[in-house]
Design an enzyme around this catalytic site. Sequence first.
Site, PDB file in Angstrom:
ATOM      1  N   CYS A 294      30.515  43.683  72.665  1.00 51.73           N
ATOM      2  CA  CYS A 294      29.464  42.793  72.169  1.00 51.73           C
ATOM      3  C   CYS A 294      28.118  43.474  71.965  1.00 51.73           C
ATOM      4  O   CYS A 294      27.130  42.802  71.687  1.00 51.73           O
ATOM      5  CB  CYS A 294      29.290  41.616  73.123  1.00 51.73           C
ATOM      6  SG  CYS A 294      30.789  40.670  73.335  1.00 51.73           S
TER       7      CYS A 294
ATOM      8  N   GLU B  58      33.641  43.598  66.853  1.00 52.60           N
ATOM      9  CA  GLU B  58      34.971  43.925  67.374  1.00 52.60           C
ATOM     10  C   GLU B  58      36.034  43.174  66.580  1.00 52.60           C
ATOM     11  O   GLU B  58      37.185  43.108  66.979  1.00 52.60           O
ATOM     12  CB  GLU B  58      35.079  43.657  68.875  1.00 52.60           C
ATOM     13  CG  GLU B  58      34.713  42.268  69.328  1.00 52.60           C
ATOM     14  CD  GLU B  58      34.940  42.110  70.828  1.00 52.60           C
ATOM     15  OE1 GLU B  58      34.069  42.542  71.574  1.00 52.60           O
ATOM     16  OE2 GLU B  58      35.988  41.573  71.220  1.00 52.60           O
TER      17      GLU B  58
ATOM     18  N   HIS C  84      22.366  38.984  76.267  1.00 55.45           N
ATOM     19  CA  HIS C  84      23.717  38.700  75.792  1.00 55.45           C
ATOM     20  C   HIS C  84      24.156  37.411  76.468  1.00 55.45           C
ATOM     21  O   HIS C  84      23.850  37.172  77.639  1.00 55.45           O
ATOM     22  CB  HIS C  84      24.672  39.844  76.134  1.00 55.45           C
ATOM     23  CG  HIS C  84      26.088  39.527  75.732  1.00 55.45           C
ATOM     24  ND1 HIS C  84      26.408  39.113  74.455  1.00 55.45           N
ATOM     25  CD2 HIS C  84      27.244  39.505  76.446  1.00 55.45           C
ATOM     26  CE1 HIS C  84      27.703  38.877  74.395  1.00 55.45           C
ATOM     27  NE2 HIS C  84      28.236  39.099  75.574  1.00 55.45           N
TER      28      HIS C  84
END
Lengths: 131, 345
Positions: free
Chosen positions: B112, B80, B235
């Site tokens: 993400c 990003e 994550h």
Amino acid sequence: MTEMGAPRFWRNIQQRYRLTGTRCDTCDTTYFPPRQLCPECRREGDVEEQELNGTGTVVTYTTVHEPSPEYEGDSPYSLAIVELDEGPRVTAQIVDDEIQVGDEVEACFRRMGEGGGDGVIYYGFKFRSLD
Amino acid sequence: MDDTGIAGYGGYVPSLRIETREIARIWGEDPDEIENGLGVRQKSVPDLDEDTATMSVEAARRATDGEDSSRIEAIYVGSESHPYAVKPTATIVGAAIGATPGMTAADYEFACKAGTAAIQTGAGLVSSGVADRALAVGADVSQGAPGDALEYSAAAGAAAFLLGDADDAVAKLEGTTSYTSDTPDFWRREGERYPQHGERFTGKPAYFKHTINAGQNLLGELDRAPEDYSYAVFHQPNGKFPVKAAHQLGFTEEQYEAGLLSPEIGNTYSAASLLGLVAVLDEAEPDDRIFVTSFGSGAGSDAFSFRATEKIEETGDSKLRDDLTDVEHLDYAMYARHKDKIQEE
Ligand SMILES: [Zn+2]
């Protein structure tokens, strides 16, 4: 690097991104920047492209306190002559704060400069210490 | 896709760090409360001349070390924080590793989880025979507004995976499944410098809902239980969420600790779950199963099941460990100088 201009930069992208030189098999000599004709062997030379492995040793260095405008904000930084393992010597920036003659270094991929805030970004090799 | 796998892998984390306590001190917050609340002791900071493209190249070089780059016929870079709004990071990576011009390339964006989307695409192209090999990268130099909660954890890093036939793989891809919905938990409008986050949405309905559903669906599809896995990677926007998600899915500390890097490097966004996978691959033994689930705001999760092969023993260390141990700490003044430089761009 703003003064260089994009076309000239992109003609040398192989050298700047990948440390691609040339090697004369006749006399066992590596050239960087690449030379298409071996100055020793002339017409007897057998020259081919060679990608250098990017490791070498610091021969000498200087610390730049007043860099040119495009490096502003990045000072002070060290500029070194590095002898590559294959033989050629290159002048390049060292990314570490502390450096000494004899340090082993390896090439890393970094931003070299840019054509202003809205221009192209120039990437290429610098060196980092392995010690 | 069980005929494909990871033929090479590499991670890269910049050497600079700032402690969350140091940031808390500047903003008049309680350092203990911040550090313990986030479960993040320090975060990585990119050097002045590092960006998503340079870190992607470093990770890609490690992933393709000793490999014939001309076999790579597809490169996808998920981030990003691509350096250009228009001009793919994947072209820079392709040129730097010598894979251009006989390849397709594109940049991915999905908060993400853009890097894991790149792995799915790359594996699909290899499995279908469209590409001999594919390279998938997740990388970010993330930014949080000064004083915003994100400033404590927004970090920098990259991870790259060379995808190829299962026969060449250090880890075979056993399966992947995704869980995606339209959820406004975190966003950044075009031209805005910093992202916004919807406080009510960030935890339960976003991270946990997607991570748990993707993970459970994958285990269901493969008819597996958590105890079938040696490692579980999530994550990791902080040090707390992945631990909670792991326990909710039935994994133990023994399974998640090797892939939990956020306490020492912060949230590396698109690289976060993937750097965890790199760290785990550095430790894995043949036949070890690895469970990975990414999360991207917006929102979605991609879950993967990998199984290490005999070839895992032939691969050298990915050098990620050196990046994690050989670090230099910044104080806030030096850190702010780095941030200012990044913001100008
Ligand atoms: Zn010669």
